[in-house]
Motif scaffolding. Structure first.
Motif, PDB file in Angstrom:
ATOM      1  N   SER A  29     -54.605  27.784 -41.356  1.00 36.32           N
ATOM      2  CA  SER A  29     -53.469  26.887 -41.149  1.00 36.32           C
ATOM      3  C   SER A  29     -52.950  26.327 -42.463  1.00 36.32           C
ATOM      4  N   LEU A  30     -53.811  26.211 -43.462  1.00 35.13           N
ATOM      5  CA  LEU A  30     -53.356  25.733 -44.769  1.00 35.13           C
ATOM      6  C   LEU A  30     -52.631  26.825 -45.541  1.00 35.13           C
ATOM      7  N   ILE A  31     -53.046  28.070 -45.357  1.00 37.44           N
ATOM      8  CA  ILE A  31     -52.444  29.185 -46.093  1.00 37.44           C
ATOM      9  C   ILE A  31     -51.152  29.659 -45.428  1.00 37.44           C
ATOM     10  N   GLU A  32     -51.177  29.811 -44.105  1.00 38.02           N
ATOM     11  CA  GLU A  32     -50.033  30.340 -43.356  1.00 38.02           C
ATOM     12  C   GLU A  32     -49.004  29.233 -43.108  1.00 38.02           C
ATOM     13  N   ASN A  33     -47.739  29.558 -43.231  1.00 40.09           N
ATOM     14  CA  ASN A  33     -46.676  28.577 -43.028  1.00 40.09           C
ATOM     15  C   ASN A  33     -45.751  29.037 -41.897  1.00 40.09           C
ATOM     16  N   TYR A  34     -46.318  29.347 -40.729  1.00 39.18           N
ATOM     17  CA  TYR A  34     -45.559  29.867 -39.600  1.00 39.18           C
ATOM     18  C   TYR A  34     -45.474  28.800 -38.518  1.00 39.18           C
ATOM     19  N   GLU A  35     -44.276  28.590 -38.000  1.00 31.83           N
ATOM     20  CA  GLU A  35     -44.097  27.645 -36.899  1.00 31.83           C
ATOM     21  C   GLU A  35     -43.643  28.420 -35.674  1.00 31.83           C
ATOM     22  N   PHE A  36     -44.330  28.220 -34.570  1.00 35.61           N
ATOM     23  CA  PHE A  36     -43.998  28.917 -33.337  1.00 35.61           C
ATOM     24  C   PHE A  36     -42.750  28.308 -32.711  1.00 35.61           C
ATOM     25  N   ASP A  37     -41.873  29.161 -32.189  1.00 40.30           N
ATOM     26  CA  ASP A  37     -40.643  28.704 -31.550  1.00 40.30           C
ATOM     27  C   ASP A  37     -40.912  28.445 -30.069  1.00 40.30           C
ATOM     28  N   PHE A  38     -41.187  27.198 -29.720  1.00 41.71           N
ATOM     29  CA  PHE A  38     -41.501  26.838 -28.347  1.00 41.71           C
ATOM     30  C   PHE A  38     -40.268  26.855 -27.444  1.00 41.71           C
ATOM     31  N   GLN A  39     -39.084  26.876 -28.024  1.00 44.71           N
ATOM     32  CA  GLN A  39     -37.863  26.912 -27.222  1.00 44.71           C
ATOM     33  C   GLN A  39     -37.793  28.188 -26.396  1.00 44.71           C
ATOM     34  N   LYS A  40     -38.339  29.293 -26.911  1.00 41.74           N
ATOM     35  CA  LYS A  40     -38.391  30.549 -26.152  1.00 41.74           C
ATOM     36  C   LYS A  40     -39.140  30.357 -24.845  1.00 41.74           C
ATOM     37  N   LEU A  41     -40.252  29.629 -24.894  1.00 47.43           N
ATOM     38  CA  LEU A  41     -41.042  29.397 -23.689  1.00 47.43           C
ATOM     39  C   LEU A  41     -40.330  28.452 -22.730  1.00 47.43           C
ATOM     40  N   MET A  42     -39.657  27.456 -23.271  1.00 48.23           N
ATOM     41  CA  MET A  42     -38.962  26.490 -22.418  1.00 48.23           C
ATOM     42  C   MET A  42     -37.787  27.133 -21.692  1.00 48.23           C
ATOM     43  N   ASP A  43     -37.144  28.122 -22.320  1.00 44.22           N
ATOM     44  CA  ASP A  43     -35.979  28.775 -21.725  1.00 44.22           C
ATOM     45  C   ASP A  43     -36.332  30.023 -20.928  1.00 44.22           C
ATOM     46  N   TYR A  44     -37.601  30.370 -20.822  1.00 39.32           N
ATOM     47  CA  TYR A  44     -38.025  31.619 -20.186  1.00 39.32           C
ATOM     48  C   TYR A  44     -37.716  31.618 -18.691  1.00 39.32           C
ATOM     49  N   GLU A  45     -37.097  32.696 -18.248  1.00 45.28           N
ATOM     50  CA  GLU A  45     -36.829  32.919 -16.830  1.00 45.28           C
ATOM     51  C   GLU A  45     -37.508  34.227 -16.429  1.00 45.28           C
ATOM     52  N   PRO A  46     -38.485  34.184 -15.526  1.00 44.42           N
ATOM     53  CA  PRO A  46     -39.177  35.414 -15.141  1.00 44.42           C
ATOM     54  C   PRO A  46     -38.280  36.343 -14.336  1.00 44.42           C
TER      55      PRO A  46
END
Length: 52
Positions: A29-46
């Motif tokens: 977590s200290l080396i990697e600088n990636y942020e997950f896009d949670f908006q994809k999950l919030m907008d997901y329609e199965p």
């Protein structure tokens, strides 16, 4: 690592199995600088019907 007492060997093994993954996660977590896009999950329609 050879420890003559099997009880202490068991404790040391359990501590290693707890501490090593924590160190790997913290270091990653200290080396990697990636942020997950949670908006994809919030907008997901199965595509299939979901029964609630």
């Amino acid at each position: 690592m050879m420890i003559p007492n099997p009880d202490i060997n068991y404790v040391v093994g359990n501590l290693c199995s707890l501490i090593v993954p924590i160190i790997v996660i913290v270091a990653g977590s200290l080396i990697e600088n990636y942020e997950f896009d949670f908006q994809k999950l919030m907008d997901y329609e199965p595509d299939h019907k979901v029964n609630v």
